[in-house]
Design a protein around this motif. Sequence first.
Motif, PDB file in Angstrom:
ATOM      1  N   SER A  85       0.801  -1.225   0.000  1.00  0.00           N
ATOM      2  CA  SER A  85       0.000   0.000   0.000  1.00  0.00           C
ATOM      3  C   SER A  85       0.834   1.276   0.000  1.00  0.00           C
ATOM      4  O   SER A  85       0.316   2.352  -0.298  1.00  0.00           O
ATOM      5  CB  SER A  85      -0.937   0.012   1.217  1.00  0.00           C
ATOM      6  N   ARG A  86       2.140   1.174   0.319  1.00  0.00           N
ATOM      7  CA  ARG A  86       3.002   2.354   0.327  1.00  0.00           C
ATOM      8  C   ARG A  86       3.811   2.511  -0.962  1.00  0.00           C
ATOM      9  O   ARG A  86       4.613   3.434  -1.081  1.00  0.00           O
ATOM     10  CB  ARG A  86       3.964   2.295   1.516  1.00  0.00           C
ATOM     11  N   LEU A  87       3.609   1.625  -1.925  1.00  0.00           N
ATOM     12  CA  LEU A  87       4.360   1.753  -3.176  1.00  0.00           C
ATOM     13  C   LEU A  87       3.884   2.984  -3.960  1.00  0.00           C
ATOM     14  O   LEU A  87       2.705   3.355  -3.904  1.00  0.00           O
ATOM     15  CB  LEU A  87       4.179   0.498  -4.036  1.00  0.00           C
ATOM     16  N   PRO A  88       4.784   3.614  -4.708  1.00  0.00           N
ATOM     17  CA  PRO A  88       4.419   4.835  -5.460  1.00  0.00           C
ATOM     18  C   PRO A  88       3.684   4.502  -6.762  1.00  0.00           C
ATOM     19  O   PRO A  88       4.161   4.798  -7.860  1.00  0.00           O
ATOM     20  CB  PRO A  88       5.783   5.475  -5.719  1.00  0.00           C
ATOM     21  N   LEU A  89       2.514   3.899  -6.626  1.00  0.00           N
ATOM     22  CA  LEU A  89       1.748   3.453  -7.795  1.00  0.00           C
ATOM     23  C   LEU A  89       0.334   4.027  -7.755  1.00  0.00           C
ATOM     24  O   LEU A  89      -0.639   3.358  -8.133  1.00  0.00           O
ATOM     25  CB  LEU A  89       1.682   1.914  -7.824  1.00  0.00           C
ATOM     26  N   ASN A  90       0.205   5.274  -7.319  1.00  0.00           N
ATOM     27  CA  ASN A  90      -1.124   5.850  -7.125  1.00  0.00           C
ATOM     28  C   ASN A  90      -1.363   7.107  -7.956  1.00  0.00           C
ATOM     29  O   ASN A  90      -2.077   8.016  -7.527  1.00  0.00           O
ATOM     30  CB  ASN A  90      -1.362   6.137  -5.643  1.00  0.00           C
TER      31      ASN A  90
ATOM     32  N   GLY B 219      -2.025   4.072 -12.141  1.00  0.00           N
ATOM     33  CA  GLY B 219      -1.242   3.299 -11.200  1.00  0.00           C
ATOM     34  C   GLY B 219      -2.079   2.221 -10.533  1.00  0.00           C
ATOM     35  O   GLY B 219      -3.273   2.401 -10.276  1.00  0.00           O
ATOM     36  N   ALA B 220      -1.452   1.087 -10.229  1.00  0.00           N
ATOM     37  CA  ALA B 220      -2.189  -0.055  -9.686  1.00  0.00           C
ATOM     38  C   ALA B 220      -2.802   0.222  -8.328  1.00  0.00           C
ATOM     39  O   ALA B 220      -3.743  -0.471  -7.924  1.00  0.00           O
ATOM     40  CB  ALA B 220      -1.264  -1.267  -9.593  1.00  0.00           C
ATOM     41  N   LEU B 221      -2.300   1.208  -7.607  1.00  0.00           N
ATOM     42  CA  LEU B 221      -2.817   1.492  -6.270  1.00  0.00           C
ATOM     43  C   LEU B 221      -3.771   2.682  -6.226  1.00  0.00           C
ATOM     44  O   LEU B 221      -4.157   3.125  -5.144  1.00  0.00           O
ATOM     45  CB  LEU B 221      -1.655   1.715  -5.294  1.00  0.00           C
TER      46      LEU B 221
ATOM     47  N   GLY C 286      -5.414  -2.231  -9.286  1.00  0.00           N
ATOM     48  CA  GLY C 286      -4.804  -3.532  -9.539  1.00  0.00           C
ATOM     49  C   GLY C 286      -5.525  -4.653  -8.832  1.00  0.00           C
ATOM     50  O   GLY C 286      -5.713  -5.741  -9.392  1.00  0.00           O
ATOM     51  N   GLY C 287      -5.942  -4.403  -7.603  1.00  0.00           N
ATOM     52  CA  GLY C 287      -6.672  -5.417  -6.848  1.00  0.00           C
ATOM     53  C   GLY C 287      -7.993  -5.777  -7.480  1.00  0.00           C
ATOM     54  O   GLY C 287      -8.448  -6.931  -7.409  1.00  0.00           O
TER      55      GLY C 287
ATOM     56  N   THR D  24       1.626  -3.189 -11.945  1.00  0.00           N
ATOM     57  CA  THR D  24       2.083  -1.842 -11.603  1.00  0.00           C
ATOM     58  C   THR D  24       1.176  -0.752 -12.172  1.00  0.00           C
ATOM     59  O   THR D  24       1.074   0.328 -11.592  1.00  0.00           O
ATOM     60  CB  THR D  24       3.522  -1.603 -12.088  1.00  0.00           C
ATOM     61  N   ALA D  25       0.523  -1.024 -13.300  1.00  0.00           N
ATOM     62  CA  ALA D  25      -0.319  -0.002 -13.918  1.00  0.00           C
ATOM     63  C   ALA D  25      -1.240  -0.631 -14.944  1.00  0.00           C
ATOM     64  O   ALA D  25      -1.033  -1.771 -15.388  1.00  0.00           O
ATOM     65  CB  ALA D  25       0.537   1.074 -14.585  1.00  0.00           C
ATOM     66  N   ILE D  26      -2.255   0.123 -15.310  1.00  0.00           N
ATOM     67  CA  ILE D  26      -3.134  -0.206 -16.431  1.00  0.00           C
ATOM     68  C   ILE D  26      -3.071   0.983 -17.384  1.00  0.00           C
ATOM     69  O   ILE D  26      -3.187   2.142 -16.946  1.00  0.00           O
ATOM     70  CB  ILE D  26      -4.591  -0.450 -15.979  1.00  0.00           C
TER      71      ILE D  26
END
Length: 338
Positions: A52-57, A70-72, A110-111, A213-215
């Motif tokens: 949840s802290r990955l830079p994917l938002n 980003g996946a998050l 992503g989830g 990581t992304a869509i």
Amino acid sequence: MNNFDYARVSDVAEAVKLKAETPDAKFIAGGTNLIDLMKYHVEQPRRLIDISRLPLNVVEETSTGGVRIGALVPNSTLAYHPIVESRYPLLASAILAGASAQLRNMASTGGNLLQRTRCAYFYDVSMPCNKRSPGAGCSAIGGLDRNHAILGASPDCIATHPSDMCVALAALDATVQVTGAQSERAVAFADFHRLPGDRPDLDNTLRADEIITAIELPAQGFATNHSYLKIRDRLSYAFALVSVAAALELDGGRIREVRLALGGVAHKPWRNAEAEAALRGQAPGDDAFDRAADMLLADAGAHAHNGFKIPLARRAIRRALTQAANGTPQIQSTKTIR
């Protein structure tokens, strides 16, 4: 719930390294599906890897005119993001048709792609289920199959994919960006989810050490002529019996381009290239839409209790295409069917 190790990671490389070390580990972000599965003992991972802290938002435009998600990015953030609302309203509508506001606030992009079927037999560990325990058998076949697949099923599994967002992503020709321990790759959305075949335990084509990581979406968003229609047992917080993502590009009163995807009817979002091709060059109308529906549903097969889905899907396809052609998309906030 079983005992498990917990690790929080700060970069993608660390995440895939830990996943490679423990193949049955699970990534967790919002946890809106995984925690339920753990409580029911369907999933019993030895390790949870908190990503949840990955830079994917971040939602950002790409150099080719599309958008990278980003996946998050939370589902709610994505649905109301200005780029998505203005250029990809079909995606925004599909997201808002799913779950509840509270779940959309937690669920990650992503989830959403990785959520598992809501088949009741899959959730009941006292019942045989090939998706949960390969080779055990399928309790839904010959059981209560009202919510189950009419397309793409197999003798080993008739479960359906639960996502609304994925139906829109399929129609929009999204690409899934994934990273593994050795490489990065892009997966066409049509190739990301699997039909059950004889391995219904495998929902998708991710490798054991890979993370989404992304869509990415292409530039064409069908912002004017689109509709996401969801038919369900109740008007909110229910999974689709049948859903339709319809997107058209009109030129001179004819259909120049079309995308059509179904949800609630198969193990993955369902498209048919021949049905889409048959609509190109046609004037929008009931005759053309009914022919496309016939092609989409040509291989549909009913079980004991879900035969109603076939005529329901046919009517939903016509209605969604009509809404798209008229530029009057289904409005999710009103919870009414036009």
